[in-house]
Design an enzyme around this catalytic site. Structure first.
Site, PDB file in Angstrom:
ATOM      1  N   LYS A   1       6.007  -3.107   6.911  1.00  0.00           N
ATOM      2  CA  LYS A   1       6.852  -4.164   7.450  1.00  0.00           C
ATOM      3  C   LYS A   1       7.436  -4.939   6.280  1.00  0.00           C
ATOM      4  O   LYS A   1       6.794  -5.774   5.674  1.00  0.00           O
ATOM      5  CB  LYS A   1       6.011  -5.101   8.337  1.00  0.00           C
ATOM      6  CG  LYS A   1       6.796  -5.827   9.439  1.00  0.00           C
ATOM      7  CD  LYS A   1       7.791  -6.858   8.969  1.00  0.00           C
ATOM      8  CE  LYS A   1       7.156  -8.134   8.509  1.00  0.00           C
ATOM      9  NZ  LYS A   1       8.189  -9.176   8.174  1.00  0.00           N
TER      10      LYS A   1
ATOM     11  N   GLU B   1      -1.908 -10.873  -2.140  1.00  0.00           N
ATOM     12  CA  GLU B   1      -1.311 -11.411  -3.370  1.00  0.00           C
ATOM     13  C   GLU B   1      -0.394 -12.534  -2.932  1.00  0.00           C
ATOM     14  O   GLU B   1       0.651 -12.313  -2.324  1.00  0.00           O
ATOM     15  CB  GLU B   1      -0.557 -10.323  -4.124  1.00  0.00           C
ATOM     16  CG  GLU B   1      -0.337 -10.682  -5.595  1.00  0.00           C
ATOM     17  CD  GLU B   1       1.057 -11.219  -5.874  1.00  0.00           C
ATOM     18  OE1 GLU B   1       1.283 -12.420  -5.582  1.00  0.00           O
ATOM     19  OE2 GLU B   1       1.888 -10.452  -6.349  1.00  0.00           O
TER      20      GLU B   1
ATOM     21  N   CYS C   1       6.788 -14.152  -8.340  1.00  0.00           N
ATOM     22  CA  CYS C   1       5.458 -14.733  -8.121  1.00  0.00           C
ATOM     23  C   CYS C   1       4.763 -15.075  -9.427  1.00  0.00           C
ATOM     24  O   CYS C   1       3.968 -16.013  -9.489  1.00  0.00           O
ATOM     25  CB  CYS C   1       4.603 -13.783  -7.290  1.00  0.00           C
ATOM     26  SG  CYS C   1       4.371 -12.156  -8.020  1.00  0.00           S
TER      27      CYS C   1
ATOM     28  N   GLU D   1       4.171 -24.229  -5.557  1.00  0.00           N
ATOM     29  CA  GLU D   1       5.041 -23.148  -6.025  1.00  0.00           C
ATOM     30  C   GLU D   1       6.455 -23.373  -5.506  1.00  0.00           C
ATOM     31  O   GLU D   1       6.691 -23.399  -4.302  1.00  0.00           O
ATOM     32  CB  GLU D   1       4.500 -21.800  -5.531  1.00  0.00           C
ATOM     33  CG  GLU D   1       5.230 -20.609  -6.088  1.00  0.00           C
ATOM     34  CD  GLU D   1       4.654 -19.295  -5.574  1.00  0.00           C
ATOM     35  OE1 GLU D   1       4.696 -18.306  -6.326  1.00  0.00           O
ATOM     36  OE2 GLU D   1       4.173 -19.254  -4.426  1.00  0.00           O
TER      37      GLU D   1
END
Length: 498
Positions: free
Chosen positions: A177, A252, A286, A387
């Site tokens: 997905k 992750e 990331c 973040e």
């Protein structure tokens, strides 16, 4: 220009969503129509899971030899390499990253498939010496089963490749997905998997938003493993949902990555790498080094140079040869990045450059944000702890090695970090003390398929790539064989006198 429609692929058959749902994919650069993707509903996801389950339980693929599965993965790599230009164009259209960056990404995808094909050929049973000549004790490795593979939008095909390649080598079946924002290259990968000879039902593709298309992959008892790359909030939901069926998970979840520059560093190289670490792909990485820690004595010099470099970065579209980075993924993400920047200034950060949506020729129709530097930051600020996933570099100062380590670890995340120093012993001490899954010394950003990737703390757990990346998709089983079987003698035989 619009591309072919992206359909679902379930049990080897291309199909539209049962309820006819679709989603327009528009370029973040100019809002032009890229493609129309099928939008899976609950019935579609259920069918994909059922197909993967049947293919694992009764299909031929899990019983292929390891060599056959590795050969399949090598064929996939060959076809990906053949289609580099097509795939790069599709990825660039979906994400608005420069075409040259997308071409680098495809090369990395090819390398990932080749790595796992090569690694798989080295996998073998392990013999356990139990000190008895009549006992054959072995550890064998078997596929974990049916996997739900959920990818992000920033590196759509690359991040899926980290999951698909080891799953195939291990003998797993799966439902993949991709992000609903960037489905095109997942569709192309699906076509390549079929062309390479993947049996029907082994690989299945569903498209759509997470709550409908992704959530069942975490909660459905027919799924044995879910691997997710994305945001922390969604990762926590996946972890909670997976707990109900005690399925294996690998997460992750991003990072807030410290990039430490000591006064004794090669400052020219450190400054250049700091700019790249923060502003590559407009910070939508990331592992981006968007949290800069600078020794006080060189702070002014380093920050002045970075501000000058940031101000000069050329923004532009995917095909602009002068562009150095591109647009953010969506209007919603642009608004989030703006709010993040504004909150930092409100908390006392000093805006040195940028801080707003970019405008100008060729930019007004896209989701561009100026490369931004927030100085005079500290660890109490949201802009340091959260973040941003955008082109915003925060700057903190330190005076001692111990302080640099403490600051670098003062985060809930633990994905990656960088250390710059000419003193090898000091750099090694700092690297050892930082609680992050990857540390670069006098460099920032490179990775190799042969080296494990993953995070500490709330950056997630489990590993992708390397040797561990294959073992995520394997279950070790102990098989004990007695070659001279006999009675155990533990209990007296029935009917005999004691």
């Amino acid at each position: 220009m619009a591309q072919d429609r992206v359909q679902l692929c379930i049990g080897g058959a291309w199909t539209d969503a049962v309820d006819g749902g679709t989603r327009e994919i528009r370029s973040p650069f100019d809002q032009s129509l890229v493609t129309v993707a099928a939008e899976a509903g609950a019935a579609d996801v259920d069918a994909a899971i059922a197909a993967a389950r049947a293919a694992f339980d009764s299909g031929p693929f899990p019983r292929w030899t390891l060599a056959e599965r590795c050969d399949l993965v090598d064929r996939v790599a060959d076809l990906l390499e053949r289609d580099t230009a097509i795939i790069a164009a599709a990825e660039s259209a979906d994400t608005a990253k420069r075409v040259i960056e997308a071409e680098y990404d495809v090369a990395d995808v090819v390398a990932v498939f080749r790595h796992f094909a090569t690694l798989g050929r080295t996998l073998h049973d392990r013999t356990v010496d139990v000190g008895r000549s009549e006992i054959d004790s072995r550890i064998v490795y078997e596929p974990v089963g049916v996997c739900g593979l959920i990818g992000p939008w920033n590196y759509p095909l690359l991040q899926l490749s980290w999951k698909v390649a080891p799953a195939l080598v291990a003998g797993c079946t799966f439902v993949m997905k991709p992000s609903e924002l960037t489905p095109s290259t997942a569709g192309h990968l699906m076509r390549i998997l079929i062309e390479a000879g993947t049996p029907a039902g082994v690989a299945n593709l569903v498209l759509g938003a997470g709550p409908v298309a992704g959530a069942p992959l975490s909660s459905d008892p027919r799924i044995d493993l879910v691997s997710f790359t994305g945001g922390l909030v969604t990762g926590k939901r996946i972890m909670a949902a997976a707990a109900e069926t005690v399925k294996k998970i690998a997460l992750e979840l991003g990072g807030k990555n410290p990039h430490i520059i000591f006064a004794d560093a090669d400052l020219d190289a450190a400054i250049d790498n700091a700019v790249t670490a923060a502003f590559l792909h407009s910070g939508q990485v990331c592992s981006a080094g968007t949290r800069l820690l600078v020794e006080r004595s060189v702070h002014d010099e380093v920050v002045a140079a970075i501000v000058e470099r940031a101000r000069a970065i050329r923004l532009g579209g995917p095909d602009d040869p002068a562009a150095e980075t591109g647009a953010l993924i969506s209007a919603a993400h642009l608004a989030k990045v703006q709010q993040y920047c504004d909150a930092g200034v409100a908390e006392g950060a000093v805006l040195r450059v940028g801080g707003r949506r970019a405008s100008g020729p060729g930019l007004d129709a896209g989701w561009f944000f100026e490369p931004t530097v927030l100085d005079a930051c500290n660890t109490t600020m949201r802009c340091v702890q959260d973040e941003s996933f955008g082109p915003i570099l925060t700057v903190e100062v330190f005076d001692t090695e111990a302080e640099a380590i403490a600051l670098g670890n003062d985060t809930i995340y633990g994905l990656s970090g960088g250390v710059w120093s000419r003193d090898d012993a000091k750099a090694d001490r700092v690297a050892a003390a930082l609680r992050h899954g990857t540390i670069w010394i006098n460099d920032y950003g490179p990775y190799r398929p042969e080296a494990e990737w993953g995070g500490f703390k709330q950056s997630g757990f489990g590993r992708e790539l390397g040797v561990a990346g294959l073992h995520e998709y394997l279950e070790p089983k102990h098989v004990w064989r007695n070659t001279t079987p006999g009675r155990s003698g533990w209990f007296a035989a029935g009917g005999e006198d004691a």
